[in-house]
Design a protein around this motif. Structure first.
Motif, PDB file in Angstrom:
ATOM      1  N   THR A   1       0.830  -1.212   0.000  1.00 54.39           N
ATOM      2  CA  THR A   1       0.000   0.000   0.000  1.00 54.39           C
ATOM      3  C   THR A   1       0.863   1.260   0.000  1.00 54.39           C
ATOM      4  O   THR A   1       0.515   2.262  -0.635  1.00 54.39           O
ATOM      5  N   ASP A   2       2.013   1.221   0.705  1.00 52.41           N
ATOM      6  CA  ASP A   2       2.916   2.382   0.681  1.00 52.41           C
ATOM      7  C   ASP A   2       3.482   2.588  -0.726  1.00 52.41           C
ATOM      8  O   ASP A   2       3.533   3.726  -1.232  1.00 52.41           O
ATOM      9  N   ALA A   3       3.921   1.496  -1.370  1.00 54.02           N
ATOM     10  CA  ALA A   3       4.469   1.603  -2.721  1.00 54.02           C
ATOM     11  C   ALA A   3       3.394   2.030  -3.715  1.00 54.02           C
ATOM     12  O   ALA A   3       3.678   2.739  -4.690  1.00 54.02           O
ATOM     13  N   LEU A   4       2.164   1.616  -3.477  1.00 55.48           N
ATOM     14  CA  LEU A   4       1.053   2.003  -4.355  1.00 55.48           C
ATOM     15  C   LEU A   4       0.850   3.517  -4.325  1.00 55.48           C
ATOM     16  O   LEU A   4       0.690   4.157  -5.379  1.00 55.48           O
ATOM     17  N   ARG A   5       0.868   4.092  -3.144  1.00 58.20           N
ATOM     18  CA  ARG A   5       0.688   5.547  -3.031  1.00 58.20           C
ATOM     19  C   ARG A   5       1.851   6.287  -3.702  1.00 58.20           C
ATOM     20  O   ARG A   5       1.641   7.299  -4.376  1.00 58.20           O
ATOM     21  N   ARG A   6       3.070   5.795  -3.499  1.00 57.06           N
ATOM     22  CA  ARG A   6       4.224   6.455  -4.114  1.00 57.06           C
ATOM     23  C   ARG A   6       4.133   6.403  -5.641  1.00 57.06           C
ATOM     24  O   ARG A   6       4.447   7.383  -6.326  1.00 57.06           O
ATOM     25  N   ARG A   7       3.692   5.265  -6.173  1.00 57.90           N
ATOM     26  CA  ARG A   7       3.599   5.128  -7.628  1.00 57.90           C
ATOM     27  C   ARG A   7       2.508   6.024  -8.207  1.00 57.90           C
ATOM     28  O   ARG A   7       2.703   6.646  -9.255  1.00 57.90           O
ATOM     29  N   VAL A   8       1.360   6.092  -7.544  1.00 65.48           N
ATOM     30  CA  VAL A   8       0.285   6.969  -8.023  1.00 65.48           C
ATOM     31  C   VAL A   8       0.740   8.418  -7.994  1.00 65.48           C
ATOM     32  O   VAL A   8       0.471   9.190  -8.929  1.00 65.48           O
ATOM     33  N   ALA A   9       1.458   8.804  -6.936  1.00 66.25           N
ATOM     34  CA  ALA A   9       1.963  10.172  -6.856  1.00 66.25           C
ATOM     35  C   ALA A   9       2.929  10.461  -8.004  1.00 66.25           C
ATOM     36  O   ALA A   9       2.866  11.519  -8.641  1.00 66.25           O
ATOM     37  N   LYS A  10       3.795   9.505  -8.303  1.00 63.67           N
ATOM     38  CA  LYS A  10       4.762   9.698  -9.390  1.00 63.67           C
ATOM     39  C   LYS A  10       4.057   9.828 -10.742  1.00 63.67           C
ATOM     40  O   LYS A  10       4.415  10.673 -11.563  1.00 63.67           O
ATOM     41  N   LEU A  11       3.045   8.983 -10.969  1.00 63.44           N
ATOM     42  CA  LEU A  11       2.318   9.038 -12.237  1.00 63.44           C
ATOM     43  C   LEU A  11       1.554  10.344 -12.395  1.00 63.44           C
ATOM     44  O   LEU A  11       1.307  10.798 -13.518  1.00 63.44           O
ATOM     45  N   GLY A  12       1.186  10.955 -11.274  1.00 61.97           N
ATOM     46  CA  GLY A  12       0.497  12.237 -11.331  1.00 61.97           C
ATOM     47  C   GLY A  12       1.419  13.430 -11.254  1.00 61.97           C
ATOM     48  O   GLY A  12       0.951  14.581 -11.225  1.00 61.97           O
ATOM     49  N   GLY A  13       2.734  13.179 -11.203  1.00 64.19           N
ATOM     50  CA  GLY A  13       3.695  14.275 -11.117  1.00 64.19           C
ATOM     51  C   GLY A  13       3.641  15.001  -9.796  1.00 64.19           C
ATOM     52  O   GLY A  13       3.891  16.214  -9.731  1.00 64.19           O
ATOM     53  N   LEU A  14       3.349  14.293  -8.701  1.00 64.68           N
ATOM     54  CA  LEU A  14       3.181  14.907  -7.393  1.00 64.68           C
ATOM     55  C   LEU A  14       4.113  14.266  -6.378  1.00 64.68           C
ATOM     56  O   LEU A  14       4.603  13.147  -6.574  1.00 64.68           O
ATOM     57  N   THR A  15       4.346  14.970  -5.296  1.00 60.27           N
ATOM     58  CA  THR A  15       5.006  14.363  -4.146  1.00 60.27           C
ATOM     59  C   THR A  15       3.937  13.691  -3.287  1.00 60.27           C
ATOM     60  O   THR A  15       2.734  13.918  -3.475  1.00 60.27           O
ATOM     61  N   LEU A  16       4.375  12.866  -2.339  1.00 61.87           N
ATOM     62  CA  LEU A  16       3.411  12.215  -1.464  1.00 61.87           C
ATOM     63  C   LEU A  16       2.598  13.227  -0.674  1.00 61.87           C
ATOM     64  O   LEU A  16       1.387  13.066  -0.482  1.00 61.87           O
ATOM     65  N   ARG A  17       3.229  14.291  -0.233  1.00 64.81           N
ATOM     66  CA  ARG A  17       2.511  15.320   0.520  1.00 64.81           C
ATOM     67  C   ARG A  17       1.481  16.004  -0.363  1.00 64.81           C
ATOM     68  O   ARG A  17       0.344  16.261   0.075  1.00 64.81           O
ATOM     69  N   GLU A  18       1.835  16.293  -1.586  1.00 63.59           N
ATOM     70  CA  GLU A  18       0.877  16.910  -2.506  1.00 63.59           C
ATOM     71  C   GLU A  18      -0.261  15.960  -2.847  1.00 63.59           C
ATOM     72  O   GLU A  18      -1.413  16.369  -3.018  1.00 63.59           O
ATOM     73  N   LEU A  19       0.067  14.644  -2.917  1.00 65.27           N
ATOM     74  CA  LEU A  19      -0.973  13.664  -3.244  1.00 65.27           C
ATOM     75  C   LEU A  19      -2.059  13.636  -2.178  1.00 65.27           C
ATOM     76  O   LEU A  19      -3.254  13.522  -2.511  1.00 65.27           O
ATOM     77  N   ARG A  20      -1.680  13.750  -0.913  1.00 64.80           N
ATOM     78  CA  ARG A  20      -2.667  13.690   0.167  1.00 64.80           C
ATOM     79  C   ARG A  20      -3.691  14.811   0.065  1.00 64.80           C
ATOM     80  O   ARG A  20      -4.827  14.654   0.513  1.00 64.80           O
ATOM     81  N   GLY A  21      -3.327  15.927  -0.510  1.00 61.24           N
ATOM     82  CA  GLY A  21      -4.262  17.034  -0.640  1.00 61.24           C
ATOM     83  C   GLY A  21      -5.120  16.967  -1.889  1.00 61.24           C
ATOM     84  O   GLY A  21      -6.015  17.797  -2.072  1.00 61.24           O
TER      85      GLY A  21
END
Length: 463
Positions: A199-219
């Protein structure tokens, strides 16, 4: 002198209960448990007191109940222990899962438009096992090999049988001495950790595909999931999961336009292949790196297609009540002092349990608590879990059912109507046992239409 046969003893107990002057009240208690096989016996009372005057307005006491106790459902999720209570748990899980797919229970119906996948993560191979294989409706040979090798233990690694669905050998290794029992047990013990890494790697990959950092993804986006663990016949768990993309406010908000089902599928494939859990070498055991198996199933969930919300909710809810009984083990804790050779279990399960005891005695693996969870073949995680924003909770579903039952009892006059702001409720309860005597178990099955328990039946507090 041989022990008396349980059937005549049960019939005698049933006759005694039927002639009891309090039988009608006992039967009412049994019906309210829904046919629970091992109801909990409580002894105590409940007082309703006027806050202003201290006057006792109403008192309920178990002194006037049959046998002086109140019987309540055990509420287990395990179908092997109590089918009736497990069915309630299954139904609650079904509604929880489906609410996250189709809305309801506080989840808006707009959630149906959010990208959502049904994902199955499997365990790796620990050796060749007997399996039932089908193709286009035709049953294929198990492991037919013309040039099959002979293992170091003298067994030909081939099986030409076409196994039936109930064949006892399904899941058992072609060569038990070649099978990696240690790897199987360790994978079960660390499967929950591997899921967390996934689940941690899933969030990191989605953030990368969206051009975002993990912190930006949460928002901007939330990844919600619900999963259930299922035992395969070979004795290892794999996970079925519903994974959904939401906006920053959970199911009430849509995800960004770029967060599609294809993006989620890409992230799932990457995360499944990227994560691993290292196991250091300890006391003669080699170091290992545990990963997910090569088989990865990813399918979109739709409202009217091949894989519907109802099918997925039913599938997950079914496995939420199962344990390791399909492997042939026991649904109770075992001790290293137990003689495994006399237990009514399959040889494959016996070896897995013995391996749990062996590895659990090693200092470097003590944190895995393999000895305590030997009956579960090393797996100690929760069978059914969900993320915070997936949908409602089992607690909310149970509270709604309790409010409905309370309202019905007040309306029918079985309970007095009190103002909660002016009345103090004081309850005193103590545990007084559990279960049903053999005769009571027969009557309970007849009253509630549930299946008869297997002989010999457990004696309970009513015996």
């Amino acid at each position: 002198m041989p022990a008396p046969h349980p059937v005549p003893h049960a019939i005698a107990g049933m006759i005694t209960r039927l002639n009891d002057p309090h039988y009608a009240r006992w039967a009412a208690q049994i019906r309210r448990t829904g046919g629970c096989r091992q109801p909990i016996h409580l002894r105590g009372r409940v007082d309703h007191i006027d806050r202003a005057t201290g006057e006792l307005l109403h008192r309920y006491s178990t002194r006037h109940e049959p046998d002086g106790v109140l019987r309540v459902p055990c509420k287990t999720r395990r179908a092997a222990r109590c089918p009736a209570c497990a069915e309630v748990y299954r139904a609650d899980t079904y509604h929880l899962i489906r609410a996250g797919l189709a809305g309801g229970k506080g989840v808006p119906e707009s959630v149906t438009a959010h990208p959502c996948l049904f994902v199955t993560l499997t365990a790796p191979s620990f050796g060749i096992v007997h399996a039932r294989r089908e193709k286009n409706g035709k049953v294929l040979p198990c492991h037919a090999r013309r040039d099959a090798e002979t293992c170091p233990h003298g067994r030909v690694m081939s099986c030409t049988k076409r196994h039936g669905t109930e064949d006892a050998c399904l899941g058992e290794p072609l060569c038990p001495d070649c099978y990696d029992y240690a790897g199987s047990v360790l994978f079960n013990a660390l499967a929950s950790q591997l899921w967390r890494y996934f689940t941690d790697a899933l969030r990191r990959r989605v953030a990368k595909l969206g051009g975002l950092t993990l912190r930006e993804l949460r928002g901007r986006l939330t990844i919600a999931f619900a999963k259930v663990a299922e035992y395969q016949r070979r004795g290892v768990v794999h996970f079925h999961a519903v994974i959904r993309l939401d906006g920053p406010d959970g199911p009430a908000s849509p995800p960004p336009a770029w967060a599609s089902a294809d993006v989620l599928a890409d992230a799932v494939r990457h995360a499944a292949s990227a994560v691993s859990v290292p196991v250091p070498a300890v006391e003669g055991e080699p170091a290992r790196v545990l990963r997910w198996g090569e088989q990865l199933d990813i399918r979109p969930i739709t409202m009217g297609g091949e894989l519907t919300d109802q099918a997925v909710a039913g599938y997950i809810a079914k496995y939420a009540t199962k344990t390791a009984e399909c492997v042939g083990t026991l649904d109770r804790r075992l001790s290293p002092l137990d003689d495994l050779t006399v237990l009514p279990i399959r040889e494959h399960a016996r070896r897995l349990i013995a391996e749990c005891f062996r590895l659990g005695a090693l200092d470097g693996l003590a944190d895995l608590r393999l000895t305590a969870w030997a009956h579960m073949l090393g797996f100690r995680g929760h069978f059914s879990t969900r993320s915070r924003h997936y949908s409602t909770t089992l607690g909310n579903i149970r509270s709604a059912r309790e409010r409905f039952v309370h309202t019905e009892e007040v309306t029918s006059g079985r309970l007095p109507l009190f103002d909660e702001d002016t009345v103090l409720v004081i309850a005193e309860w103590e545990y007084a046992g559990k279960g049903l005597a053999p005769g009571d178990a027969l009557l309970a099955a007849a009253l509630t239409g549930t299946a008869l328990p297997a002989w010999p039946m457990d004696g309970g507090g009513d015996a």
